[in-house]
Motif scaffolding. Structure first.
Motif, PDB file in Angstrom:
ATOM      1  N   LYS A 151       0.841  -1.208   0.000  1.00 31.91           N
ATOM      2  CA  LYS A 151       0.000   0.000   0.000  1.00 31.91           C
ATOM      3  C   LYS A 151       0.871   1.251   0.000  1.00 31.91           C
ATOM      4  N   MET A 152       1.920   1.270   0.805  1.00 32.83           N
ATOM      5  CA  MET A 152       2.784   2.450   0.870  1.00 32.83           C
ATOM      6  C   MET A 152       3.536   2.638  -0.448  1.00 32.83           C
ATOM      7  N   TRP A 153       4.015   1.550  -1.044  1.00 28.36           N
ATOM      8  CA  TRP A 153       4.734   1.640  -2.332  1.00 28.36           C
ATOM      9  C   TRP A 153       3.801   2.164  -3.424  1.00 28.36           C
ATOM     10  N   ARG A 154       2.555   1.686  -3.432  1.00 27.35           N
ATOM     11  CA  ARG A 154       1.598   2.131  -4.454  1.00 27.35           C
ATOM     12  C   ARG A 154       1.252   3.613  -4.289  1.00 27.35           C
ATOM     13  N   ASP A 155       1.130   4.055  -3.002  1.00 25.81           N
ATOM     14  CA  ASP A 155       0.854   5.478  -2.763  1.00 25.81           C
ATOM     15  C   ASP A 155       2.011   6.347  -3.220  1.00 25.81           C
ATOM     16  N   GLU A 156       3.249   5.885  -2.978  1.00 25.18           N
ATOM     17  CA  GLU A 156       4.419   6.664  -3.409  1.00 25.18           C
ATOM     18  C   GLU A 156       4.510   6.721  -4.917  1.00 25.18           C
ATOM     19  N   GLN A 157       4.173   5.616  -5.612  1.00 30.85           N
ATOM     20  CA  GLN A 157       4.195   5.619  -7.070  1.00 30.85           C
ATOM     21  C   GLN A 157       3.139   6.551  -7.628  1.00 30.85           C
ATOM     22  N   GLY A 158       1.986   6.581  -6.964  1.00 32.06           N
ATOM     23  CA  GLY A 158       0.921   7.460  -7.431  1.00 32.06           C
ATOM     24  C   GLY A 158       1.222   8.932  -7.208  1.00 32.06           C
ATOM     25  N   ALA A 159       2.054   9.210  -6.189  1.00 27.36           N
ATOM     26  CA  ALA A 159       2.391  10.607  -5.878  1.00 27.36           C
ATOM     27  C   ALA A 159       3.432  11.180  -6.836  1.00 27.36           C
TER      28      ALA A 159
END
Length: 305
Positions: A296-304
């Motif tokens: 979840k954290m990796w996906r949020d960082e990629q989306g940012a």
């Protein structure tokens, strides 16, 4: 102008190779200890779980026998259910720690005294926490016991009631866990960008809007760490169970980590293979949660980006 020779180009290249090698040399002792004391024991536990073994006699290969036995073990399901309760209620430590951190982040008179009081549970041992709450719940002289008797007129022995004992231990565990989450959030609040706060105030944001849209997004790293350590703390809740009830009454407060100890190392078991199978199940549950948080954290960082 002097020509650039191979000697002149070799020096910077050598310097760069040394600089790239230096971090790995500093990390090597930590990697070695992590490999020896964490990774290798994990795979050893997986291997032992396929044997019937008392720790002294020769191992007897039984394949998936220990795991098959788990599915018919009522004590295992009781321990698993208690771990689920621990996980659900232990998550209260994260928002509670955040609220206390927001309060302590203010500049008011006497704030250092408040910080010391809230920080105190974190620095004391889990054994001490268990003993304090055992006295707190104790029949006849415990403060909680006397308070309940005074308010309701009835007597409730929390640690002797198989329906309430798990919740009583969880409350004891939440006390230091909330303090830990509070410290993580206090550290995160120190890194919140003041210019964003001022810009939000100029736009009219305040209260919950300020918290939800401005502060919390900047606290994602602290929230991630708080969630991970809270999940790990809930799943490895051995200390308090051992100190306060030893799994009782009638095994009703067992969790997987304590049941693993009972089967593998206590006088009731000495079944190393069965205890290792419980440890593998516990490790798998822990990895599912932690992997989910990391994803979840990796996906949020990629989306940012």
């Amino acid at each position: 102008m002097a020509p650039i020779t191979e000697k002149h180009t070799a020096a910077p290249r050598k310097r760069r190779s040394r600089q790239s090698l230096a971090p790995w040399l500093f990390l090597a002792p930590g990697f070695a200890m992590f490999l020896v004391y964490v990774i290798v024991p994990v795979f050893q536990s997986m291997w032992v779980s396929f044997f019937e073994w008392d720790g002294l006699s020769p191992k007897i290969w039984i394949g998936l026998g220990n795991y098959i036995e788990l599915f018919d073990d009522e004590a295992f399901y009781t321990s698993l259910k208690n771990n689920v309760i621990w996980l659900a209620l232990y998550m209260l430590a994260v928002p509670a720690g955040l609220m206390i951190a927001l309060f302590l982040n203010q500049t008011v008179r006497g704030i250092r005294i408040y910080k010391s009081l809230f920080f105190f549970p974190f620095v004391i041992s889990q054994v001490v926490v268990g003993l304090i709450f055992s006295w707190f719940y104790a029949p006849d002289f415990g403060l909680f016991y006397k308070l309940i008797e005074w308010v309701t007129g009835s007597q409730v022995a929390i640690l002797a009631d198989e329906h309430l004992v798990t919740y009583g231990i969880i409350v004891a565990g939440l006390w230091p866990q909330i303090a830990y989450c509070m410290i993580l959030y206090l550290t995160g609040l120190n890194a919140v960008a003041p210019d964003q706060i001022e810009a939000a105030r100029l736009d009219g944001a305040k209260g919950m809007k300020m918290l939800w849209y401005v502060v919390l997004p900047q606290l994602r790293p602290a929230t991630f760490i708080a969630l991970v350590v809270t999940v790990i703390g809930a799943l490895r809740s051995f200390d308090l169970v051992s100190i306060m009830t030893s799994g009782g009454p009638y095994g009703s407060s067992r969790v997987l980590s304590y049941y693993m100890y009972e089967q593998a190392l206590s006088e009731y078991g000495y079944r190393m293979g069965y205890g290792a199978a419980i440890a593998v199940v516990l490790f798998a549950i822990m990895m599912i949660f932690i992997s989910g948080f990391i994803w979840k954290m990796w996906r949020d960082e990629q989306g940012a980006r």
